[in-house]
Design a protein around this motif. Structure first.
Motif: not given
Length: 483
Positions: A82-83, A215, A220, A241-243
Motif C-alpha cells: 500500500a501507499d 492492493m 483504493d 490506502t493508495k495515493n
C-alpha cells in the motif's frame, strides 16, 4: 535517522525502552502498572499491565503520528503493498466505516453487495450516504450468498454514474471471492473508488497461492482484520490506502470515531504481527492450507457433510476461493449449522467460528495442531452418527433479497414504534436484525419487512442463532417506521 527494515518493530521497541527507564508515572492508566489493581495484574500478568501505557512523546500518538507509530505504519504499508497504512484499535468495523465516510458525504451513492457486514450499513446511518445494493450470486445447494457478478457491477455502475465508490466483500466469510481486478478496472473507468472489506483476507498478501489481494488488484482502500488471520490481538486492524485517496483526510475521518487513548498492547501487536507475517507468513499459510485441505478431504469422506472449496469456482460470482477457509454444509445430515456449532462446543469441547442455518465455519491457522484437527473430524463423525435425521423442513437459504424503501439514515432516525416481530409484516424496519457472527444484517433500517424475512428470523431464533441488533434484547419486538 535509522533506516528501518521489516525486521524492525518500532512501537514494540519503544515500549521495551519505556519499560526499563524507571519513570514515575503520574499519568493514566490509573492502575499504575498493576499496583492499583492487584487482581487484574494477577489475571493478566505483570508484564501486560506494565506495557499498558498512555500516549507520551517517546511513544507517539495514534491520532497524529510523527515518530514510532508513523514508522510502524510505514513498514506495514510496505509489507502490504500500500501507499499508506493506518493502525486501527476500534476493530475492522472502524476501518470499514472510515473507508465509506472518507469517500462519501450525505446524499452520495455508494454501490455495495447487500451481504455486507453491519459496519458498512452503520456507516451509512452515520454519514447519510445512500446504498445502491447489488444482490450477490447465490448457490442453491448451499443456500449461501456468493460474490458479485462483473456484469451486475457494470450494469449498476452505468445506471448510477454519480456513485462515488463501490464496496466489495473479498473474501466473504465463507471464502468466496469476486473478480476483484475486473471490478477495479470498470470502477476506475467511471471514476469511482473501490473499497474492499478484506476483513477475512489478511493472509492473501503473504502467499502467492491465494486469491489476489485488494492492493495488488489496484483497489483504493482496504480494511484488513489483522487479528483474524494475521496474528495480532483481537480488535486490532489496519486500513490500507493508495495515493488515489488523500491519506491525511482519511486520518481525519478515522479520528472522528477512533479513541484518543489507543491501547499500546493492540498497537504493538499489530507491529509484531506485521513483522511475523512478512518474514514467516508464507510458511505459516502453507501449513494452514495443508491443515484445511486435509480436514476437508477427511470430512467429505464421512458422508452427509460437504466441505466445499475451489470446485465452486465458476469465473463469475465465485471467481476464486480462499482454501484456508473450512466451510462445511451440514443440512444433508438434517441439522442446521448452528445446531452442529452448539453440539461441537457443548458435547465435544470444540469452539468453531460460527454456525448459521445451513453451514458451519472453522477458522484454521498455523497455530492449530494435528491433534485438534483430528478432534474436529472425529467429533463431526460422532455428531452424524448420533444426531443425523431427515432434512425435511430445514430452511434452505441464508440470503433474502431486500426491498429497500427508505435510506438507512432516514429510517434509523425517523419516528418509530415498537411492534411484536410476528405482527410487523409489511412495515418498514427502523433498526437492524442479524445473526452474530457473521454480523450480516437480515434486516437493515429502511427495508420492508416481508413474510420471507420473518420466517428466516423466527427460524434462526428457534434453531439457536445468536440474534442481535434490535433495541429489544429479547428480539420479540421490532422498531418500525411510523406513518
Amino acid at each position: 535517522m535509522k533506516q528501518l527494515s521489516q525486521y524492525d518493530t518500532p512501537i514494540h521497541q519503544a515500549l521495551e525502552e519505556q519499560k526499563h527507564n524507571r519513570l514515575a508515572h503520574f499519568d493514566v492508566p490509573g492502575h499504575k502498572g498493576g499496583r492499583g489493581n492487584k487482581e487484574l495484574k494477577h489475571f493478566l500478568g505483570e508484564e501486560c499491565m506494565r506495557l499498558d501505557m498512555n500516549s507520551m512523546k517517546p511513544l507517539d500518538n495514534l491520532c497524529h503520528p510523527v515518530s514510532v507509530i508513523k514508522d510502524a505504519q510505514r513498514l506495514a504499508a510496505e509489507a502490504f503493498g500500500a501507499d499508506e497504512a493506518f493502525f486501527i484499535v476500534n476493530g475492522t468495523t472502524a476501518a470499514v466505516q472510515a473507508m465509506i465516510m472518507s469517500s462519501c458525504k450525505a446524499g452520495d451513492k455508494v454501490i455495495m453487495p447487500r451481504n455486507v457486514h453491519r459496519s458498512a450499513i452503520n456507516a451509512l446511518v452515520v454519514c447519510g450516504a445512500i446504498p445502491v445494493y447489488i444482490n450477490p450470486g447465490t448457490n442453491k445447494q448451499l443456500g449461501i450468498p456468493l460474490g458479485m457478478s462483473v456484469q451486475d457491477v457494470e450494469t449498476t455502475i452505468l445506471e448510477n454514474p454519480d456513485a462515488k465508490a463501490i464496496l466489495v466483500n473479498n473474501p466473504t466469510y465463507y471464502g468466496i471471492c469476486s473478480n476483484l481486478r475486473e471490478i477495479v478496472r470498470i470502477a476506475h473507468q467511471h471514476n469511482m473508488l473501490v473499497l474492499v472489506d478484506e476483513a477475512h483476507g489478511t493472509h492473501f498478501y503473504f502467499h502467492e497461492g491465494l486469491p489476489v489481494s485488494a492492493m495488488e488488484a489496484g483497489a483504493d482502500m482496504a480494511a484488513v482484520s489483522m487479528h483474524k488471520t494475521g496474528g495480532s490481538l483481537t480488535q486490532s486492524s489496519i486500513l490500507l490506502t493508495k495515493n488515489s485517496v488523500n491519506g491525511d483526510y482519511v486520518r481525519q475521518v478515522i479520528n472522528l470515531t477512533q479513541t484518543t487513548s489507543a491501547s499500546y498492547l493492540l498497537l504493538s501487536s499489530l507491529d509484531i504481527a506485521r513483522k511475523n507475517m512478512y518474514l514467516n507468513g508464507n510458511e505459516a499459510i502453507a501449513k494452514t492450507i495443508y491443515f484445511a485441505d486435509y480436514a476437508r478431504n477427511e470430512i467429505n469422506k464421512l458422508g452427509g457433510y460437504y466441505a466445499f472449496a475451489e470446485e465452486l469456482v465458476d469465473g463469475d460470482t465465485v471467481y476464486a476461493f480462499d482454501t484456508t477457509k473450512l466451510s462445511i454444509f451440514t443440512r444433508d445430515i438434517g441439522l442446521a449449522g448452528i445446531e452442529v456449532y452448539d453440539l461441537l462446543r457443548d458435547d465435544y469441547g470444540i469452539q468453531i467460528e460460527f454456525g448459521d442455518v445451513g453451514n458451519i465455519l472453522a477458522i484454521i491457522s498455523s497455530g492449530d495442531r494435528n491433534l485438534e484437527i483430528e478432534r474436529l473430524i472425529s467429533a463431526l463423525s460422532e455428531i452424524k452418527r448420533l444426531h443425523e435425521k431427515d432434512k425435511a423442513g430445514l430452511f434452505d437459504h441464508e440470503y433474502v433479497k431486500p426491498n429497500i424503501v427508505m435510506a438507512p439514515q432516514k429510517a434509523f432516525y425517523s419516528q418509530k414504534k415498537s411492534v411484536p416481530l410476528k405482527e410487523s409484516n409489511g412495515m418498514v424496519c427502523g433498526e437492524f436484525v442479524m445473526c452474530y457472527p457473521p454480523g450480516i444484517p437480515i434486516l437493515a433500517p429502511g427495508e420492508l419487512i416481508t413474510e420471507e424475512v420473518l420466517r428466516y428470523i423466527l427460524y434462526a431464533k428457534e434453531k439457536g442463532c445468536f440474534m442481535t441488533g434490535t433495541e429489544d434484547m429479547k428480539i420479540e419486538n421490532i422498531n418500525v417506521v411510523e406513518g
